[in-house]
Scaffold this motif. Structure first.
Motif, PDB file in Angstrom:
ATOM      1  N   PHE A 389       0.827  -1.211   0.000  1.00 44.87           N
ATOM      2  CA  PHE A 389       0.000   0.000   0.000  1.00 44.87           C
ATOM      3  C   PHE A 389       0.865   1.266   0.000  1.00 44.87           C
ATOM      4  O   PHE A 389       0.570   2.235  -0.700  1.00 44.87           O
ATOM      5  CB  PHE A 389      -0.943   0.008   1.212  1.00 44.87           C
ATOM      6  N   LEU A 391       3.789   1.685  -1.298  1.00 41.62           N
ATOM      7  CA  LEU A 391       4.328   1.911  -2.638  1.00 41.62           C
ATOM      8  C   LEU A 391       3.226   2.366  -3.599  1.00 41.62           C
ATOM      9  O   LEU A 391       3.450   3.252  -4.437  1.00 41.62           O
ATOM     10  CB  LEU A 391       5.004   0.645  -3.161  1.00 41.62           C
ATOM     11  N   LYS A 392       2.043   1.761  -3.478  1.00 41.66           N
ATOM     12  CA  LYS A 392       0.943   2.171  -4.352  1.00 41.66           C
ATOM     13  C   LYS A 392       0.544   3.620  -4.084  1.00 41.66           C
ATOM     14  O   LYS A 392       0.199   4.365  -5.005  1.00 41.66           O
ATOM     15  CB  LYS A 392      -0.261   1.238  -4.166  1.00 41.66           C
ATOM     16  N   SER A 393       0.599   4.015  -2.822  1.00 42.63           N
ATOM     17  CA  SER A 393       0.230   5.392  -2.486  1.00 42.63           C
ATOM     18  C   SER A 393       1.230   6.396  -3.061  1.00 42.63           C
ATOM     19  O   SER A 393       1.000   7.596  -3.032  1.00 42.63           O
ATOM     20  CB  SER A 393       0.134   5.563  -0.973  1.00 42.63           C
ATOM     21  N   ARG A 394       2.346   5.876  -3.588  1.00 42.51           N
ATOM     22  CA  ARG A 394       3.320   6.741  -4.259  1.00 42.51           C
ATOM     23  C   ARG A 394       3.223   6.596  -5.778  1.00 42.51           C
ATOM     24  O   ARG A 394       4.125   6.975  -6.506  1.00 42.51           O
ATOM     25  CB  ARG A 394       4.737   6.410  -3.788  1.00 42.51           C
ATOM     26  N   GLY A 395       2.160   5.950  -6.225  1.00 44.04           N
ATOM     27  CA  GLY A 395       1.905   5.894  -7.659  1.00 44.04           C
ATOM     28  C   GLY A 395       2.399   4.639  -8.351  1.00 44.04           C
ATOM     29  O   GLY A 395       2.261   4.494  -9.558  1.00 44.04           O
ATOM     30  N   LEU A 396       3.002   3.700  -7.604  1.00 46.10           N
ATOM     31  CA  LEU A 396       3.477   2.466  -8.228  1.00 46.10           C
ATOM     32  C   LEU A 396       2.291   1.506  -8.379  1.00 46.10           C
ATOM     33  O   LEU A 396       1.469   1.384  -7.476  1.00 46.10           O
ATOM     34  CB  LEU A 396       4.567   1.812  -7.374  1.00 46.10           C
ATOM     35  N   SER A 397       2.251   0.799  -9.497  1.00 42.64           N
ATOM     36  CA  SER A 397       1.154  -0.142  -9.705  1.00 42.64           C
ATOM     37  C   SER A 397       1.324  -1.336  -8.774  1.00 42.64           C
ATOM     38  O   SER A 397       2.409  -1.591  -8.253  1.00 42.64           O
ATOM     39  CB  SER A 397       1.133  -0.615 -11.155  1.00 42.64           C
ATOM     40  N   GLU A 398       0.244  -2.077  -8.612  1.00 43.11           N
ATOM     41  CA  GLU A 398       0.270  -3.282  -7.765  1.00 43.11           C
ATOM     42  C   GLU A 398       1.419  -4.211  -8.169  1.00 43.11           C
ATOM     43  O   GLU A 398       2.205  -4.652  -7.341  1.00 43.11           O
ATOM     44  CB  GLU A 398      -1.082  -4.002  -7.907  1.00 43.11           C
TER      45      GLU A 398
ATOM     46  N   LYS B  53      -6.557   7.342   5.487  1.00 45.03           N
ATOM     47  CA  LYS B  53      -6.277   6.100   4.755  1.00 45.03           C
ATOM     48  C   LYS B  53      -7.391   5.763   3.773  1.00 45.03           C
ATOM     49  O   LYS B  53      -7.139   5.217   2.700  1.00 45.03           O
ATOM     50  CB  LYS B  53      -6.086   4.949   5.741  1.00 45.03           C
ATOM     51  N   ALA B  56      -6.804   7.690   0.759  1.00 44.95           N
ATOM     52  CA  ALA B  56      -5.684   7.176  -0.042  1.00 44.95           C
ATOM     53  C   ALA B  56      -5.987   5.807  -0.641  1.00 44.95           C
ATOM     54  O   ALA B  56      -5.254   5.345  -1.508  1.00 44.95           O
ATOM     55  CB  ALA B  56      -4.418   7.115   0.816  1.00 44.95           C
ATOM     56  N   GLY B  57      -7.052   5.141  -0.143  1.00 44.52           N
ATOM     57  CA  GLY B  57      -7.459   3.877  -0.762  1.00 44.52           C
ATOM     58  C   GLY B  57      -6.963   2.625  -0.077  1.00 44.52           C
ATOM     59  O   GLY B  57      -6.799   1.585  -0.723  1.00 44.52           O
ATOM     60  N   HIS B  58      -6.715   2.691   1.213  1.00 47.73           N
ATOM     61  CA  HIS B  58      -6.244   1.509   1.937  1.00 47.73           C
ATOM     62  C   HIS B  58      -7.321   0.415   1.929  1.00 47.73           C
ATOM     63  O   HIS B  58      -8.484   0.674   2.220  1.00 47.73           O
ATOM     64  CB  HIS B  58      -5.898   1.885   3.373  1.00 47.73           C
ATOM     65  N   PRO B  80      -5.532   2.946  -5.508  1.00 50.92           N
ATOM     66  CA  PRO B  80      -4.632   3.822  -4.748  1.00 50.92           C
ATOM     67  C   PRO B  80      -3.563   4.493  -5.603  1.00 50.92           C
ATOM     68  O   PRO B  80      -3.287   5.687  -5.458  1.00 50.92           O
ATOM     69  CB  PRO B  80      -3.988   2.869  -3.735  1.00 50.92           C
ATOM     70  N   GLU B  81      -2.966   3.697  -6.540  1.00 48.58           N
ATOM     71  CA  GLU B  81      -1.900   4.265  -7.363  1.00 48.58           C
ATOM     72  C   GLU B  81      -2.444   5.322  -8.326  1.00 48.58           C
ATOM     73  O   GLU B  81      -1.751   6.283  -8.664  1.00 48.58           O
ATOM     74  CB  GLU B  81      -1.135   3.167  -8.103  1.00 48.58           C
ATOM     75  N   ALA B  84      -2.839   8.474  -6.440  1.00 54.87           N
ATOM     76  CA  ALA B  84      -1.530   9.118  -6.293  1.00 54.87           C
ATOM     77  C   ALA B  84      -1.163   9.848  -7.581  1.00 54.87           C
ATOM     78  O   ALA B  84      -0.715  10.991  -7.555  1.00 54.87           O
ATOM     79  CB  ALA B  84      -0.473   8.076  -5.934  1.00 54.87           C
ATOM     80  N   ARG B  85      -1.390   9.160  -8.704  1.00 56.36           N
ATOM     81  CA  ARG B  85      -1.020   9.763  -9.991  1.00 56.36           C
ATOM     82  C   ARG B  85      -1.909  10.956 -10.321  1.00 56.36           C
ATOM     83  O   ARG B  85      -1.504  11.850 -11.057  1.00 56.36           O
ATOM     84  CB  ARG B  85      -1.092   8.721 -11.102  1.00 56.36           C
ATOM     85  N   PHE B  89      -1.646  12.761  -2.180  1.00 56.68           N
ATOM     86  CA  PHE B  89      -0.466  12.275  -1.460  1.00 56.68           C
ATOM     87  C   PHE B  89      -0.816  12.079  -0.003  1.00 56.68           C
ATOM     88  O   PHE B  89      -1.384  12.964   0.637  1.00 56.68           O
ATOM     89  CB  PHE B  89       0.680  13.290  -1.574  1.00 56.68           C
ATOM     90  N   LEU B  90      -0.470  10.909   0.519  1.00 51.21           N
ATOM     91  CA  LEU B  90      -0.647  10.672   1.955  1.00 51.21           C
ATOM     92  C   LEU B  90       0.719  10.596   2.621  1.00 51.21           C
ATOM     93  O   LEU B  90       1.541   9.748   2.273  1.00 51.21           O
ATOM     94  CB  LEU B  90      -1.417   9.356   2.184  1.00 51.21           C
ATOM     95  N   LEU B 109      11.811   6.095  -8.819  1.00 47.87           N
ATOM     96  CA  LEU B 109      10.707   5.334  -9.408  1.00 47.87           C
ATOM     97  C   LEU B 109       9.395   6.114  -9.253  1.00 47.87           C
ATOM     98  O   LEU B 109       8.638   6.286 -10.213  1.00 47.87           O
ATOM     99  CB  LEU B 109      10.607   3.985  -8.687  1.00 47.87           C
ATOM    100  N   ALA B 110       9.144   6.590  -8.034  1.00 49.15           N
ATOM    101  CA  ALA B 110       7.904   7.325  -7.772  1.00 49.15           C
ATOM    102  C   ALA B 110       7.895   8.649  -8.547  1.00 49.15           C
ATOM    103  O   ALA B 110       6.891   9.035  -9.149  1.00 49.15           O
ATOM    104  CB  ALA B 110       7.767   7.577  -6.271  1.00 49.15           C
ATOM    105  N   LYS B 113       7.194   8.111 -12.237  1.00 48.57           N
ATOM    106  CA  LYS B 113       5.772   7.839 -12.464  1.00 48.57           C
ATOM    107  C   LYS B 113       5.001   9.160 -12.533  1.00 48.57           C
ATOM    108  O   LYS B 113       4.118   9.347 -13.386  1.00 48.57           O
ATOM    109  CB  LYS B 113       5.193   6.988 -11.322  1.00 48.57           C
ATOM    110  N   LEU B 170       6.945  14.673  -5.578  1.00 51.74           N
ATOM    111  CA  LEU B 170       5.745  14.286  -6.318  1.00 51.74           C
ATOM    112  C   LEU B 170       4.872  15.501  -6.633  1.00 51.74           C
ATOM    113  O   LEU B 170       4.055  15.457  -7.543  1.00 51.74           O
ATOM    114  CB  LEU B 170       4.949  13.246  -5.522  1.00 51.74           C
TER     115      LEU B 170
END
Lengths: 437, 262
Positions: A389, A391-398, B53, B56-58, B80-81, B84-85, B89-90, B109-110, B113, B170
């Motif tokens: 979660f 990593l996903k919250s930073r925009g990375l896909s599952e 949360k 953010a989609g937990h 969730p991703e 973010a995109r 941002f959480l 990486l982030a 994206k 970001l």
């Protein structure tokens, strides 16, 4: 292990042993003869033996293996992609046979070096005097049929002698290349690190083809007072192969042994590592990674034996198990009555990527001293949902998140490898194996 | 800062959510426009972190009622991703440690994206290194943290700075900072708050979730909301935080759900 005389499979494996030429080292001839006797007295282990409970090696006994008859004519260009950028000191063995034209000995580089890196059968009488008290002394084969088999075939092998207070800058690369099917090879290594010396050794098992063969290795490593040995062991045999390995390490006062073993290959692999902390102030770090998939089985048995006060041991062993693969870890820490003020920690972490993946883990702590600090633990699990979660919250896909975390799980061990080019190579391997789409 | 002509970034209406069958959010209403800074205060267990949360989609929370519109889209249609995109941002209350993933690798990486999302070029490791070092200066972070694993063995304060560093990279439209001040000493609060202030602009908005007034001495909120039992029970301007500090949370208990700022 119960004893049954005349295991016909073992007899078939001994074929060709009698054709070995006698060694000038009388002790070696005696050792071989004793080993042949033991092989004749022992039998192949089965899952009814406690030490082999989770590792069924019966597929091995259904196939016939012989030492190499015709050596593969390899050129440097066939194998140089295995060479290390950092090292020119290299001994290469092809299907168990020393290949001088692929190797570079230390004497080729520096005439006045007192360090010996050589093939056993080329040992000088002076070397033999140093080797004799150690060869076959640290790995006992009384009850270990694979060590006995290896010793029965002992004639070539890598040996390294680092004299006192000598620090070998470049890593020494021991490269064992498998090229042919149905071959049994018996690699042998002996490293003697004199007092105050420092050396890094890479024991590297590779294959050129996806064939079925057996690699049965024995390594003995001896550290005198204050010596430092970095031992990296990479097993990337063919995924059809069998790899059975025994390694025994003995540490004298205030010496330090740091080992990283990585198991990537073989259909079935077994690594026994015994580390004897034989005198005060000795330290060892024993890390391992098994990264396996399909129907691979990787079994690691370690024993760290604290016999004297003030010794330290650290162990982190990780397994990443994909598909229907099976990892086994058995880690014994022995703290003997004399070993007061022992400081020991052991951790085994396992990542199962599918519902069919399996791990059997057995950390064992046996403490007979009363003033010691010992911690151990084992975890088995899937990827952590909180990490995913994050990593996903930073925009990375599952899938990117999962791949990254799987990679990271292995990278924690790979990162500890002190040889940059090898580390990079293995990072790529781990990356490829952990990236799903 | 409140701008009369600002666009609405986030519109929460009657939001209900449960975790393991227990209802935690019980009808939240909140509207956040670009340029604004909102503080959400409240006691432990009042649902503040759950709200963050859920936004953010937990996956641990189930939405049982209400709507959330983020930048004109139904938030619950987005993974969730994707949130973010889209610019959410959480900043985590407890940032996760990820052994084996180098911080710089993760940040790049982030960042890349986000660059793709912004239709901008991705940065190679060298270019990124220059950028991230610049941003780290803002938070007085040692570049040494780039080579370490993500948050591993970071102190509480270092983890929170690393969160704000991610926010800086970001460049989100809506930053929800969940107790970013907890576990920080006074100096660290000032550094982190200063970093956040420099990132705040007309086009983005910030939701600060906090127990205490002290963070709000540095990041001055346009609105303060008090949560209790899964609802916002009182809303007001920055002076509300001072009143809470003086009178305690009991002071607002039992009041009716607020409508200010909605």
């Amino acid at each position: 292990m119960s004893v049954v005389t005349g295991d016909s499979y073992l007899k078939s494996l001994l074929q060709g042993q009698s054709q070995l030429s006698a060694s000038p080292l009388e002790r070696l001839n005696r050792l071989r003869a004793n080993a042949v006797d033991r092989v004749s007295a022992l039998r192949m282990p089965t899952i009814r033996d406690e030490e082999w409970r989770f590792t069924d090696i019966s597929p091995l006994t259904k196939l016939s293996f012989q030492p190499i008859r015709i050596v593969s004519p390899l050129q440097v260009s066939d194998v140089e992609h295995f060479y290390l950028a950092e090292s020119v000191t290299r001994l290469v063995f092809v299907d168990g046979v020393y290949a001088p034209h692929l190797s570079t000995q230390l004497s080729d580089i520096s005439k006045d070096s007192s360090v010996v890196v050589s093939n056993l059968s080329a040992a000088t009488s002076e070397d033999l005097a140093t080797i004799e008290p150690h060869l076959g002394h640290h790995t006992e084969f009384q009850d270990n049929v694979f060590a006995a088999l290896n010793t029965a075939f002992l004639h070539e092998g890598a040996f390294i002698i680092v004299p006192r207070n000598i620090s070998v800058e470049m890593p020494v690369h021991l490269l064992f290349i498998a090229t042919q099917k149905e071959v049994a090879s018996y690699p042998r290594c002996l490293l003697i690190a004199g007092s105050g010396s420092t050396v890094t050794v890479l024991e590297d098992y590779v294959s050129l083809q996806e064939e079925t063969y057996v690699t049965n290795t024995v390594a003995e490593i001896v550290l005198a007072d204050n010596a430092i040995v970095n031992h990296i062991r990479i097993q990337r045999d063919s995924n059809q192969a069998f790899h059975i390995a025994n390694c025994a390490v003995s540490l004298a006062r205030a010496s330090r042994y740091q080992s990283i073993s990585v198991a990537l290959g073989a259909r079935i692999s077994r690594y026994n590592l015994n580390v004897l902390l034989a005198d005060e102030g000795a330290e060892c770090t024993v890390d391992g990674l098994a990264l396996i998939s399909n129907r691979q089985l990787a079994d690691t048995h370690t024993c760290i034996d604290h016999t004297k006060p003030h010794c330290t041991s650290r162990q982190l062993h990780k397994c990443i198990v994909d598909d229907a693969a099976h990892a086994v870890f058995n880690g014994k820490i022995m703290v003997r009555p004399d070993a007061q003020f022992t400081d020991s920690s052991q951790s085994n972490r396992n990542l199962l990527l599918t519902s069919k993946a399996r791990v059997d883990t057995k950390p064992q702590l046996e403490i007979f001293a009363d003033d010691v600090k010992c911690a151990h633990g084992a975890t088995v699990g899937q990827l952590d949902n909180e990490e995913i979660f994050y990593l996903k919250s930073r925009g990375l896909s599952e899938i990117t998140a999962r791949n990254l975390l799987t990679y990271a799980f292995g990278a924690e061990i790979i990162d500890r490898i002190p040889i940059a080019s090898l580390k990079f190579q293995l990072e790529q391997t781990v990356l490829e194996q952990t990236q799903k789409s | 800062m409140i701008y009369q002509d600002s666009k609405t970034l986030l519109k929460v209406r009657g939001l209900y959510a449960t975790a393991k069958g227990i209802e935690i959010l019980k009808g939240i209403n909140l509207t956040v426009k670009s340029g604004e800074v909102h503080a959400i205060m409240g006691t432990n267990g009042s649902g503040k972190s759950t709200f963050a949360k859920v936004l953010a989609g937990h996956a641990a929370y189930e939405i049982t009622g209400g709507t959330v519109v983020f930048k004109g889209k139904n938030l619950f249609d987005l993974a969730p991703e994707e949130r973010a995109r889209a610019g959410m941002f959480l900043g985590f209350q407890y940032p996760i440690e990820i052994p084996g993933v180098a911080n710089n690798q993760f940040l790049r990486l982030a960042y890349n994206k986000a660059q793709v999302q912004r239709n901008k070029d991705e940065l190679d490791p060298l270019e990124f290194d220059d950028l991230v070092r610049e941003k780290m200066k803002l938070l007085k972070m040692d570049p040494e943290f780039l080579d370490r694993s993500v948050n591993e063995d970071f102190s509480g304060g270092e983890k929170k700075r690393n969160e704000i560093l991610q926010m800086a990279l970001l460049d989100p439209r809506l930053a929800i900072l969940d107790e970013t001040d907890s576990g920080l000493d006074i100096d660290a609060v000032r550094i982190v708050a200063n970093g956040v202030n420099q990132l705040a602009n007309r086009d983005n908005a910030i939701i600060l979730i906090t127990h205490y007034q002290r963070m709000l001495n540095y990041i001055v909120p346009d609105y303060v909301h008090v949560m209790e039992s899964g609802r916002i029970v009182k809303s007001g301007g920055k002076e509300l935080a001072l009143e809470l500090e003086a009178h305690g949370y009991d002071w607002v208990s039992g009041e009716q759900p607020a409508t200010v700022g909605t």
